[in-house]
Design a protein around this motif. Sequence first.
Motif, PDB file in Angstrom:
ATOM      1  N   TRP A  36       0.915  -1.160  -0.255  1.00 32.36           N
ATOM      2  CA  TRP A  36      -0.012   0.153  -0.045  1.00 32.36           C
ATOM      3  C   TRP A  36       0.952   1.327   0.013  1.00 32.36           C
ATOM      4  O   TRP A  36       0.641   2.135  -0.837  1.00 32.36           O
ATOM      5  CB  TRP A  36      -0.873  -0.064   1.189  1.00 32.36           C
ATOM      6  N   LYS A  37       1.928   1.254   0.714  1.00 32.68           N
ATOM      7  CA  LYS A  37       2.752   2.549   1.039  1.00 32.68           C
ATOM      8  C   LYS A  37       3.494   2.710  -0.210  1.00 32.68           C
ATOM      9  O   LYS A  37       3.884   3.890  -0.551  1.00 32.68           O
ATOM     10  CB  LYS A  37       3.666   2.442   2.174  1.00 32.68           C
ATOM     11  N   GLN A  38       3.824   1.580  -1.030  1.00 35.27           N
ATOM     12  CA  GLN A  38       4.682   1.675  -1.913  1.00 35.27           C
ATOM     13  C   GLN A  38       3.831   2.228  -3.359  1.00 35.27           C
ATOM     14  O   GLN A  38       4.239   2.244  -4.746  1.00 35.27           O
ATOM     15  CB  GLN A  38       5.552   0.471  -2.458  1.00 35.27           C
ATOM     16  N   GLY A  39       2.437   2.023  -3.288  1.00 30.19           N
ATOM     17  CA  GLY A  39       1.707   2.226  -4.267  1.00 30.19           C
ATOM     18  C   GLY A  39       1.325   0.818  -5.246  1.00 30.19           C
ATOM     19  O   GLY A  39       0.838   1.015  -6.432  1.00 30.19           O
ATOM     20  N   LEU A  40       1.910  -0.278  -4.911  1.00 33.34           N
ATOM     21  CA  LEU A  40       1.571  -1.349  -5.690  1.00 33.34           C
ATOM     22  C   LEU A  40       0.291  -1.777  -5.821  1.00 33.34           C
ATOM     23  O   LEU A  40      -0.022  -2.569  -6.421  1.00 33.34           O
ATOM     24  CB  LEU A  40       2.927  -2.315  -5.180  1.00 33.34           C
ATOM     25  N   SER A  41      -0.424  -1.534  -4.483  1.00 36.41           N
ATOM     26  CA  SER A  41      -1.817  -1.888  -4.396  1.00 36.41           C
ATOM     27  C   SER A  41      -2.494  -0.832  -3.308  1.00 36.41           C
ATOM     28  O   SER A  41      -1.808  -0.131  -2.724  1.00 36.41           O
ATOM     29  CB  SER A  41      -1.955  -3.358  -3.911  1.00 36.41           C
ATOM     30  N   LYS A  42      -3.766  -0.999  -3.233  1.00 37.45           N
ATOM     31  CA  LYS A  42      -4.444  -0.219  -2.419  1.00 37.45           C
ATOM     32  C   LYS A  42      -5.416  -1.066  -1.299  1.00 37.45           C
ATOM     33  O   LYS A  42      -5.953  -2.116  -1.755  1.00 37.45           O
ATOM     34  CB  LYS A  42      -5.391   0.603  -2.972  1.00 37.45           C
ATOM     35  N   PRO A  43      -5.499  -0.629  -0.143  1.00 43.99           N
ATOM     36  CA  PRO A  43      -6.300  -1.311   0.664  1.00 43.99           C
ATOM     37  C   PRO A  43      -7.850  -1.369   0.312  1.00 43.99           C
ATOM     38  O   PRO A  43      -8.424  -0.361  -0.521  1.00 43.99           O
ATOM     39  CB  PRO A  43      -6.334  -0.650   1.878  1.00 43.99           C
ATOM     40  N   ASP A  44      -8.533  -2.303   0.160  1.00 43.67           N
ATOM     41  CA  ASP A  44      -9.829  -2.519  -0.154  1.00 43.67           C
ATOM     42  C   ASP A  44     -10.774  -1.715   0.834  1.00 43.67           C
ATOM     43  O   ASP A  44     -10.272  -1.157   1.851  1.00 43.67           O
ATOM     44  CB  ASP A  44     -10.299  -4.077  -0.260  1.00 43.67           C
ATOM     45  N   GLY A  45     -12.109  -1.757   0.515  1.00 41.54           N
ATOM     46  CA  GLY A  45     -12.995  -0.929   0.986  1.00 41.54           C
ATOM     47  C   GLY A  45     -13.145  -1.064   2.665  1.00 41.54           C
ATOM     48  O   GLY A  45     -13.115  -0.248   3.526  1.00 41.54           O
ATOM     49  N   GLU A  46     -13.155  -2.478   2.764  1.00 43.32           N
ATOM     50  CA  GLU A  46     -13.400  -3.056   4.225  1.00 43.32           C
ATOM     51  C   GLU A  46     -12.255  -2.658   5.173  1.00 43.32           C
ATOM     52  O   GLU A  46     -12.241  -2.037   6.355  1.00 43.32           O
ATOM     53  CB  GLU A  46     -13.448  -4.493   4.357  1.00 43.32           C
ATOM     54  N   THR A  47     -10.777  -2.657   4.472  1.00 41.36           N
ATOM     55  CA  THR A  47      -9.675  -2.486   5.086  1.00 41.36           C
ATOM     56  C   THR A  47      -9.676  -0.879   5.692  1.00 41.36           C
ATOM     57  O   THR A  47      -9.049  -0.325   6.423  1.00 41.36           O
ATOM     58  CB  THR A  47      -8.497  -2.649   4.409  1.00 41.36           C
ATOM     59  N   VAL A  48     -10.007  -0.035   4.479  1.00 41.59           N
ATOM     60  CA  VAL A  48      -9.958   1.541   4.616  1.00 41.59           C
ATOM     61  C   VAL A  48     -10.940   1.806   5.695  1.00 41.59           C
ATOM     62  O   VAL A  48     -10.802   2.577   6.444  1.00 41.59           O
ATOM     63  CB  VAL A  48     -10.486   2.134   3.436  1.00 41.59           C
ATOM     64  N   LEU A  49     -12.091   1.158   5.966  1.00 43.89           N
ATOM     65  CA  LEU A  49     -12.950   1.253   7.195  1.00 43.89           C
ATOM     66  C   LEU A  49     -12.377   1.010   8.342  1.00 43.89           C
ATOM     67  O   LEU A  49     -12.434   1.754   9.238  1.00 43.89           O
ATOM     68  CB  LEU A  49     -14.319   0.430   6.864  1.00 43.89           C
ATOM     69  N   LYS A  50     -11.394  -0.164   8.250  1.00 47.78           N
ATOM     70  CA  LYS A  50     -10.865  -0.524   9.569  1.00 47.78           C
ATOM     71  C   LYS A  50      -9.742   0.405   9.720  1.00 47.78           C
ATOM     72  O   LYS A  50      -9.496   0.908  11.073  1.00 47.78           O
ATOM     73  CB  LYS A  50     -10.182  -2.088   9.345  1.00 47.78           C
ATOM     74  N   LEU A  51      -9.286   0.996   8.960  1.00 46.83           N
ATOM     75  CA  LEU A  51      -7.930   1.951   9.230  1.00 46.83           C
ATOM     76  C   LEU A  51      -8.713   3.211   9.892  1.00 46.83           C
ATOM     77  O   LEU A  51      -8.068   3.857  10.734  1.00 46.83           O
ATOM     78  CB  LEU A  51      -7.233   2.079   7.802  1.00 46.83           C
TER      79      LEU A  51
END
Length: 103
Positions: A36-51
Amino acid sequence: MSGYDLVEEVKKNKNIESDYKLAQALGKTRGTVSNWKQGLSKPDGETVLKLMILGDVEARRALELMQGGYAKMSLMAVTAMLSGAVILASNPVIYDLLYIMRN
């Protein structure tokens, strides 16, 4: 933009010292957080909510962090459009005119 800014904000807000500890709290691997931090992928919606919940980050702020200034502009545009639509729809003359135009 990647999830870098959101991850760093959550870590800062909750005094989480490492990506590994954040990953554990989310039930993810350290490699996933690193991606996520390197921009290789993004957290999914559920994980964004957890964050958001874990880091006490408001939805608007999370959008800004995930998408940069574009999210701020988009959010403002959507808010303005919805506000205008509500005002227009609540006006009886406009409401009648819209009804006539549709039929």
